[in-house]
Design an enzyme around this catalytic site. Structure first.
Site, PDB file in Angstrom:
ATOM      1  N   CYS A  31       0.844  -1.187   0.000  1.00 22.90           N
ATOM      2  CA  CYS A  31       0.000   0.000   0.000  1.00 22.90           C
ATOM      3  C   CYS A  31       0.878   1.236   0.000  1.00 22.90           C
ATOM      4  O   CYS A  31       2.078   1.157   0.271  1.00 22.90           O
ATOM      5  CB  CYS A  31      -0.859   0.005   1.236  1.00 22.90           C
ATOM      6  N   TYR A 172      -5.600 -13.709  -3.530  1.00 23.06           N
ATOM      7  CA  TYR A 172      -5.094 -13.138  -2.275  1.00 23.06           C
ATOM      8  C   TYR A 172      -5.774 -13.787  -1.077  1.00 23.06           C
ATOM      9  O   TYR A 172      -6.999 -13.783  -0.976  1.00 23.06           O
ATOM     10  CB  TYR A 172      -5.365 -11.629  -2.314  1.00 23.06           C
ATOM     11  N   HIS A 175      -3.012 -11.451   5.273  1.00 22.46           N
ATOM     12  CA  HIS A 175      -3.067 -10.206   6.043  1.00 22.46           C
ATOM     13  C   HIS A 175      -4.389  -9.943   6.744  1.00 22.46           C
ATOM     14  O   HIS A 175      -4.623  -8.839   7.238  1.00 22.46           O
ATOM     15  CB  HIS A 175      -2.728  -8.992   5.141  1.00 22.46           C
ATOM     16  N   ASP A 267       3.250  -9.008   9.565  1.00 21.81           N
ATOM     17  CA  ASP A 267       4.038  -9.146   8.340  1.00 21.81           C
ATOM     18  C   ASP A 267       5.004  -7.972   8.190  1.00 21.81           C
ATOM     19  O   ASP A 267       6.125  -8.149   7.728  1.00 21.81           O
ATOM     20  CB  ASP A 267       3.102  -9.207   7.135  1.00 21.81           C
TER      21      ASP A 267
END
Ligand code: ADP
Ligand code: SF4
Length: 691
Positions: A31, A172, A175, A267
């Protein structure tokens, strides 16, 4: 120069399904706070990484359907065809440098409250939305029609992504941001149908969507699975043993495995809490399960460590998000044998704070981050000088060092005057505090660059005053003299000085960083700064065996550190160190042996015994030199002085990132025409539709 042969392995091509990465440097999705609001800016930022030599460059998460969006956060969108031009622009920018473009398709499910679209969120089970903010709504458990719809939406998004030019298309499941992880995890999946219960059932949707994606686009695009190896909550959630089984069962289905930890704060851990390559224990062994390439992260900035990851059979591709932000040119620098020029990520997560405050991500080490398009800044290059002006920079903290470095690159003749015998200013001091040693890299990178420049001269032991500066005859002067922590208690809780009686032992962060320690064994740290400093000093004192009480008017320790995803880790650390934590209370007044606290809600005051007081409050800029020089403006012409600017903490105290940025800005804007009231950057404004 050319690279050392021991790094050759990093430049081997890697086949990823139908495409081939030209080397092993892989910018994993990250991001950046630009996203759909700043599409050209984000495209340019990614394109520059191509220039820096990354073989694969991915988007951030891309919302695939309007029924799952994560307002207020700003990522990318692929809701329909109208989103395609922005993504095409990014893929083209990446392709310009022979890099592969990856796209992380995301359906957030439990993690999307849909505040913008007002759609009812979908998830595996009827459960509260799993955002950071306890949002008062639930996801609806998906029925079979919903599952069919999701499969179709994902397939359509993959087809669009391929049309946009993406070479690697992600499925995906990581997270905590993806419905596929929510289905996989027992935490969220309470279903009793064929999508719940056993591992085979919980992974069914992941398998189906991966197969759909392969079928739709797999002829020319690679299909990657990004999966959470562990949610770090034990066997109640996803854990390594279980994910190893998932990978074993689907080993050859995707073209690439991208391994991560969940949630995001695990992470992207900061250097205060983990070292480089900290994810190794979670990914080790996966390579044995599949013939497909594996990418993983670990805040890798050391080429030798990267080589070890490959040689010891842990990873095939060196994944990087933050290291690629701090230095988009890592691959190129290794290739050209310029290891010493790598601008290493310091692991501070200021970049993350951009995303979490919905603003373009800054980077402490790379002030060009987010400015590549709107200001035309480049992480490596800067236009040559516009004049033969001679520049004096006063103060060699982050602001002064970066100003001197960037002006040096431009070719100006620069003098950098530093009052002490050490470069780095606050960074030199703070990097000696517990957990912050990596922050010294802000100084190290710049000190090394300056040392190579013949047009920049550094003067140590040179505390300058206005008279001296006027005598020197420089054309332009930047005052980067930093700031000091206040001793009077002024910050958020006290806008006027705190009542501090005679005889109280008061210390500031500057005192502690200078090596001073309280005489009393009992110390109260009053943190009215709310970022890292208060907690770091509490940690320092607790480790020095002081009995430490941490007082904050906030609901929690280091509240702003939520934006760097450290708050919960900091609070846990202080608890583990035996620090007494008092929240929702400000220190109202202090007298010898007595501290008065004031409740943040009721204003009610209580007293308790207290020893020494450490005040972590606001700071005062060292702007006297600036004021002295501006007071003597009538002498400037005779002295040949044309401009004086205050930069960094000396102008207004802020983060290290803000100071580095100010230094870069000074260098970028020197000798540029006055733009008056005009905006100092480009921006993109949405097209107005008719009607
Ligand atoms: P910033 O974060 O804005 O870069 P710092 O506090 O880190 O600020 O650094 C300021 C630096 O300026 C320190 O190294 C300090 O020793 C130096 N300094 C302060 N006053 C003077 C002065 N009058 N002359 C030269 N150097 C100074
Ligand atoms: Fe690394 Fe900090 Fe830059 Fe993020 S902001 S990339 S953590 S140096």
């Amino acid at each position: 120069m050319t690279r050392e042969s021991r790094y050759d392995i990093l430049f081997e091509p890697v086949k990823i399904g139908p495409v081939t990465a030209k080397n092993r440097f892989y910018q994993v999705p990250h991001c950046n706070g630009l996203g759909y609001r700043d599409p050209s800016a984000v495209a340019r930022m990614r394109g520059i990484k191509g220039e820096g030599g990354w073989a694969v460059i991915c988007t951030e998460q891309v919302e695939i359907h309007h029924t799952s969006e994560i307002t207020p956060f700003i990522e990318l969108r692929l809701w329909d065809d109208r989103d395609m031009p922005a993504l095409t622009k990014m893929a083209e920018a990446i392709h310009e440098h022979d890099a592969l473009a990856g796209i992380e398709l995301a359906y957030n499910g439990m993690n999307g409250a849909n505040f913008y679209t007002r759609e009812v969120p979908l998830g595996p089970s009827h459960l509260p939305i799993a955002t950071f903010t306890y949002d008062p709504l639930q996801a609806r458990a998906m029925d079979h029609q919903d599952i069919r719809n999701l499969r179709r939406w994902h397939k359509n998004a993959a087809i669009r992504a391929k049309k946009c030019g993406f070479d690697i298309i992600y499925v995906y499941a990581a997270h905590g941001f993806s419905i596929l992880q929510h289905f996989l995890s027992r935490q969220f999946n309470h279903r009793t149908d064929e999508y719940g219960g056993s591992l085979e059932n919980r992974m069914r949707l992941l398998r189906e969507i991966t197969e759909d994606t392969k079928e739709a686009v797999g002829d020319t695009s690679a299909v990657a699975i990004r999966i959470a190896m562990d949610e770090l909550i034990g066997t109640e959630g996803i854990h390594k043993a279980e994910v190893m089984e998932v990978i074993e069962r689907m080993a050859e289905v995707p073209d690439l495995w991208d391994l991560t930890l969940s949630d995001w704060s695990n992470d992207s851990r900061t250097s205060r809490f983990t070292e480089e390559a900290a994810e190794e224990p979670f990914v080790i062994g996966v390579k044995k399960l599949t013939s497909k390439p594996i990418v993983g992260v670990g805040r890798f900035t050391s080429p030798d460590l990267m080589v070890r990851q490959i040689k010891s059979g842990i990873l095939d591709l060196i994944g990087a998000a933050r290291p690629s932000i701090a230095d988009p040119f890592i691959p190129k620098k290794i290739e050209e044998g310029r290891i010493e020029d790598i601008r290493e990520c310091i692991g501070c997560n200021i970049c993350v704070s951009g995303d979490l405050t919905m603003s373009p991500s800054r980077c402490t080490q790379n002030p060009a981050m987010g400015e590549e398009w709107r200001k035309g800044w480049h992480p490596e290059y800067i236009r040559p000088k516009d004049s033969d002006s001679r520049i004096l920079i006063v103060g060699a903290g982050p602001a002064g060092l970066e100003a001197a470095r960037a002006l040096g690159v431009r070719g100006y003749e620069v003098a950098l005057a530093e009052a002490t015998r050490e470069l780095g200013g606050r960074v030199a001091r703070e990097s000696k505090l517990p957990g912050l040693s990596a922050w010294g890299r802000v100084r190290d990178y710049r000190a090394y660059q300056l040392q190579k420049m013949t047009n920049v001269e550094i003067f140590y032991d040179s505390a300058l005053d206005a008279a001296q500066i006027l005598e020197f005859g420089y054309d332009h002067v930047a005052i980067a003299t930093g700031a000091s922590w206040r001793r009077d208690g002024i910050a958020h809780a006290h806008l006027k000085p705190m009542p501090i009686a005679e005889g109280v032992e008061v210390l500031t962060p500057d005192d502690l960083m200078a090596g001073k320690r309280p005489m009393a064994r009992e110390v109260t740290v009053f943190d009215d700064d709310h970022y890292y400093m208060g907690s770091v000093l509490a940690e320092l004192l607790a480790k020095d065996n002081y009995k430490v009480t941490f007082v904050t008017a906030s609901v929690e320790v280091s509240n702003w550190s939520r934006n760097t995803m450290e708050q919960h880790k900091i609070q846990a650390r202080l608890i583990e160190l035996g620090v007494e934590i008092i929240t929702n209370q400000a220190v109202a007044a202090v007298a010898p042996g007595e501290i008065t606290l004031r409740c943040s809600y009721t204003g009610r005051e209580t007293s308790r015994a207290g020893g020494a007081l450490v005040l972590v409050t606001a700071r005062l800029p060292h702007d006297q030199l600036y004021l002295d020089l501006t007071a003597r403006q009538s002498d400037w012409a005779d002295a040949g002085l044309k401009s004086v600017k205050g930069i960094g903490d000396a102008w207004a105290p802020g983060t290290i990132a803000i100071a580095v940025y100010a230094g870069r800005r000074f260098a970028e804007e020197l000798d540029t025409p006055d733009i008056g009231d005009a905006l100092p950057f480009r921006r993109e404004i949405a097209e107005l539709l008719q009607g």
